[in-house]
Design a protein around this motif. Structure first.
Motif, mmCIF file in Angstrom:
data_model
loop_
_atom_site.group_PDB
_atom_site.id
_atom_site.type_symbol
_atom_site.label_atom_id
_atom_site.label_comp_id
_atom_site.label_asym_id
_atom_site.label_seq_id
_atom_site.Cartn_x
_atom_site.Cartn_y
_atom_site.Cartn_z
ATOM 1 N N HIS A 205 0.855 -1.176 0.000
ATOM 2 C CA HIS A 205 0.000 0.000 0.000
ATOM 3 C C HIS A 205 0.896 1.233 0.000
ATOM 4 O O HIS A 205 1.814 1.345 0.799
ATOM 5 N N ALA B 174 -2.347 2.810 13.867
ATOM 6 C CA ALA B 174 -3.646 2.446 13.303
ATOM 7 C C ALA B 174 -4.197 3.578 12.435
ATOM 8 O O ALA B 174 -4.775 3.325 11.371
ATOM 9 N N LEU B 175 -4.014 4.823 12.881
ATOM 10 C CA LEU B 175 -4.515 5.955 12.105
ATOM 11 C C LEU B 175 -3.802 6.051 10.767
ATOM 12 O O LEU B 175 -4.440 6.234 9.717
ATOM 13 N N VAL C 274 -2.172 3.672 9.088
ATOM 14 C CA VAL C 274 -2.512 2.530 8.231
ATOM 15 C C VAL C 274 -3.892 2.707 7.618
ATOM 16 O O VAL C 274 -4.113 2.400 6.439
ATOM 17 N N SER C 275 -4.837 3.223 8.399
ATOM 18 C CA SER C 275 -6.195 3.412 7.881
ATOM 19 C C SER C 275 -6.246 4.528 6.845
ATOM 20 O O SER C 275 -6.993 4.448 5.867
ATOM 21 N N ILE C 276 -5.448 5.583 7.040
ATOM 22 C CA ILE C 276 -5.436 6.684 6.071
ATOM 23 C C ILE C 276 -4.937 6.202 4.717
ATOM 24 O O ILE C 276 -5.498 6.554 3.664
ATOM 25 N N ASN D 262 -4.898 3.182 3.519
ATOM 26 C CA ASN D 262 -5.615 2.050 2.937
ATOM 27 C C ASN D 262 -6.178 2.481 1.589
ATOM 28 O O ASN D 262 -6.799 3.533 1.474
ATOM 29 N N ARG E 77 -8.717 1.866 0.056
ATOM 30 C CA ARG E 77 -10.155 2.131 0.058
ATOM 31 C C ARG E 77 -10.501 3.412 0.810
ATOM 32 O O ARG E 77 -11.672 3.835 0.780
ATOM 33 N N SER E 78 -9.523 4.000 1.480
ATOM 34 C CA SER E 78 -9.775 5.239 2.228
ATOM 35 C C SER E 78 -9.827 6.429 1.275
ATOM 36 O O SER E 78 -9.004 6.539 0.357
ATOM 37 N N HIS F 32 -6.351 8.409 1.148
ATOM 38 C CA HIS F 32 -5.062 7.770 0.860
ATOM 39 C C HIS F 32 -4.286 8.465 -0.256
ATOM 40 O O HIS F 32 -3.058 8.359 -0.328
#
Length: 272
Positions: free
Chosen positions: A126, A155-156, A158-160, A162, A164-165, A168
């Protein structure tokens, strides 16, 4: 204190120091602009000033009037023409160790989150572009993205990043322990290749912002999963998690308190 005479001119030690300082300034300016179009413009301005002095010495009134008119507006022209180079020069001054004594960076806890997120994103292939502010902020660039002002965490991040975010695509700006903004648009570097390697938008953006501001950029390639950092216009590629942490620590983990204690210890030893 007079040193010698050249005709009717008296040369003192202060004059030599003054000439040396001005020469150093011109040398540094040319070094910053060397290899750019601005270097040719800079030489042209110097020639105009030289011709102006020659015209005045030989009492060429018409030529002196033209050159003096140009010289009156040269300050404004200098700022307009050399805006990118002046900004880069100020950035270089801001990277001085003395200036950094006045800025505190608490990055030890942030490093765990940044390195952890980079290694996990690299494993998943990613893409990631993270900009860590070292001294002055990046408000102008941060305003191009989505303001977050959130406490940094693995976690923040990695989620940003992603795929699908909705956040990103673009860069994340981190200052101390705060994620200031995401989906930020950054300037692209003119460097697009190193050897046979062609850089994508993320790597060129990482280089571009490191050339214009006092920051360190962390990049994860979506195609290869390789981790890189950009600092002062230089890209270091192919890092693992341990190497990334070591590189970031050496570039970011210097605090004013430690630096001032070092200076104070040196002064104490000299006073003994």
């Amino acid at each position: 204190m007079e040193l010698f005479h050249i005709g009717f001119l008296t040369v003192t030690l202060i004059d030599l120091v003054d000439i040396a300082i001005v020469s150093l300034i011109f040398y540094r300016l040319y070094g910053v602009m060397r290899g750019t179009v601005a270097a040719q413009i800079f030489v042209g301005l110097v020639l105009i000033l030289a011709f102006s002095f020659v015209a005045q010495a030989f009492n060429l009134k018409a030529m002196s009037w033209i050159l003096n008119t140009l010289r009156d507006i040269w300050v404004i022209a200098f700022i307009v023409l050399f805006q990118p180079e002046l900004r880069r020069l100020l950035v270089l001054l801001g990277r001085n160790r003395v200036v950094r004594l006045f800025f505190r960076l608490n990055v030890e806890e942030s490093l765990d989150d940044i390195v952890g997120a980079a290694t996990e994103l690299a494993r998943k292939h990613h893409g990631m572009l993270l900009v860590i502010v070292r001294t002055t902020g990046l408000r102008i660039f941060a305003e191009t993205g989505i303001q977050l002002q959130a406490r940094i965490s693995k976690a923040l991040l990695v989620s940003i990043f992603n795929p699908r975010s909705p956040l990103h695509d673009g860069a994340v700006i981190v200052h101390d322990r705060v994620v200031e903004a995401a989906r930020v648009t950054l300037p692209l570097s003119s460097t697009s290749t190193i050897g046979d390697v062609v850089f994508g938008m993320r790597h060129r953006s990482a280089l571009g912002i490191s050339e214009q501001a006092d920051v360190v950029s962390v990049v994860v390639s979506q195609e290869t999963g390789a981790i890189s950092i950009a600092d002062n216009g230089v890209l270091i590629r192919g890092l693992n998690g341990q190497q990334l942490r070591k590189e970031l620590h050496s570039r970011l983990a210097r605090t004013p308190d430690k630096s001032m204690r070092s200076v104070w210890n040196i002064l104490k030893r000299q006073g003994k």
